[in-house]
Motif scaffolding. Sequence first.
Motif, PDB file in Angstrom:
ATOM      1  N   CYS A  91     -27.042  53.563  13.490  1.00 26.16           N
ATOM      2  CA  CYS A  91     -27.750  54.440  12.569  1.00 26.16           C
ATOM      3  C   CYS A  91     -26.842  55.575  12.172  1.00 26.16           C
ATOM      4  CB  CYS A  91     -28.998  55.045  13.218  1.00 26.16           C
ATOM      5  SG  CYS A  91     -30.452  53.998  13.188  1.00 26.16           S
ATOM      6  N   VAL A 100     -23.768  65.185   8.570  1.00 30.28           N
ATOM      7  CA  VAL A 100     -24.089  63.796   8.880  1.00 30.28           C
ATOM      8  C   VAL A 100     -23.199  63.324  10.022  1.00 30.28           C
ATOM      9  CG1 VAL A 100     -22.485  62.910   7.133  1.00 30.28           C
ATOM     10  CG2 VAL A 100     -24.383  61.474   7.907  1.00 30.28           C
ATOM     11  N   TRP A 117     -37.344  59.900   7.434  1.00 36.19           N
ATOM     12  CA  TRP A 117     -37.272  61.356   7.426  1.00 36.19           C
ATOM     13  C   TRP A 117     -38.182  61.951   8.488  1.00 36.19           C
ATOM     14  CZ3 TRP A 117     -34.080  64.211   4.301  1.00 36.19           C
ATOM     15  CH2 TRP A 117     -33.402  63.494   3.301  1.00 36.19           C
ATOM     16  N   SER A 127     -30.221  58.014  -0.109  1.00 37.28           N
ATOM     17  CA  SER A 127     -29.568  56.989   0.710  1.00 37.28           C
ATOM     18  C   SER A 127     -30.226  56.821   2.067  1.00 37.28           C
ATOM     19  CB  SER A 127     -28.094  57.365   0.913  1.00 37.28           C
ATOM     20  OG  SER A 127     -27.407  57.437  -0.314  1.00 37.28           O
ATOM     21  N   TYR A 128     -31.185  57.664   2.384  1.00 37.35           N
ATOM     22  CA  TYR A 128     -31.828  57.636   3.698  1.00 37.35           C
ATOM     23  C   TYR A 128     -33.231  57.064   3.593  1.00 37.35           C
ATOM     24  CZ  TYR A 128     -27.900  60.280   5.420  1.00 37.35           C
ATOM     25  OH  TYR A 128     -26.630  60.655   5.787  1.00 37.35           O
ATOM     26  N   ASP A 129     -33.584  56.247   4.576  1.00 34.23           N
ATOM     27  CA  ASP A 129     -34.872  55.563   4.561  1.00 34.23           C
ATOM     28  C   ASP A 129     -35.937  56.263   5.387  1.00 34.23           C
ATOM     29  OD1 ASP A 129     -32.809  52.727   4.857  1.00 34.23           O
ATOM     30  OD2 ASP A 129     -33.857  53.339   3.029  1.00 34.23           O
ATOM     31  N   ALA A 166     -32.724  62.979   8.895  1.00 36.91           N
ATOM     32  CA  ALA A 166     -32.945  61.716   8.217  1.00 36.91           C
ATOM     33  C   ALA A 166     -32.086  60.646   8.867  1.00 36.91           C
ATOM     34  CB  ALA A 166     -32.606  61.846   6.734  1.00 36.91           C
ATOM     35  N   ALA A 167     -32.501  59.402   8.707  1.00 35.59           N
ATOM     36  CA  ALA A 167     -31.760  58.288   9.301  1.00 35.59           C
ATOM     37  C   ALA A 167     -31.662  57.139   8.310  1.00 35.59           C
ATOM     38  CB  ALA A 167     -32.431  57.813  10.587  1.00 35.59           C
ATOM     39  N   ARG A 168     -30.550  56.428   8.417  1.00 35.07           N
ATOM     40  CA  ARG A 168     -30.385  55.205   7.647  1.00 35.07           C
ATOM     41  C   ARG A 168     -29.664  54.199   8.528  1.00 35.07           C
ATOM     42  NH1 ARG A 168     -25.245  54.823   4.624  1.00 35.07           N
ATOM     43  NH2 ARG A 168     -26.403  53.712   3.003  1.00 35.07           N
ATOM     44  N   GLY A 215     -28.505  62.191   9.403  1.00 36.22           N
ATOM     45  CA  GLY A 215     -28.125  63.271   8.497  1.00 36.22           C
ATOM     46  C   GLY A 215     -29.084  64.439   8.614  1.00 36.22           C
ATOM     47  N   TRP A 247     -21.791  56.722   6.419  1.00 32.99           N
ATOM     48  CA  TRP A 247     -22.553  57.934   6.190  1.00 32.99           C
ATOM     49  C   TRP A 247     -22.711  58.201   4.695  1.00 32.99           C
ATOM     50  CZ3 TRP A 247     -19.759  61.481   3.482  1.00 32.99           C
ATOM     51  CH2 TRP A 247     -18.379  61.520   3.644  1.00 32.99           C
TER      52      TRP A 247
END
Length: 124
Positions: free
Chosen positions: A32, A50, A114, A110-112, A97-99, A35, A104
């Motif tokens: 993961c 990030v 929150w 760009s993040y899925d 936030a994470a993706r 950010g 990065w």
Amino acid sequence: QVHLVESGGGLVQAGGSLRLSCAASGCTFSSCVIGWFRQTPGKEREFVAVSTWIGGSTYYADSVKDRFTISIDNVKNTGYLQMNSLKPEDTAVYYCAARRGAIWAKTPGSYDYWGQGTQVTVSS
């Protein structure tokens, strides 16, 4: 599914420090990117920092470089944002936030996933 819960915001005087936490369930054993972003009323969400989960590559906005430090505790599955030498202009709601993946990104889109956000207020 990744679930993020933030904590650690509050009121601090200029020059002080705060540490924000982001408990990240769902990133365990997977790659993961975590950010941190911030937002003030009437403005767009702004990139702060990030870090990749694996490898620990980090990147910072120029406005916080050398004052903020992002880190991830792989055992606790928690990300942190250590904020030192705080300024009144750092006042904002801060979001983690994470993706998925190891690349990065600096854009909110760009993040899925929150967190709910935590208020940081720096008084002059």
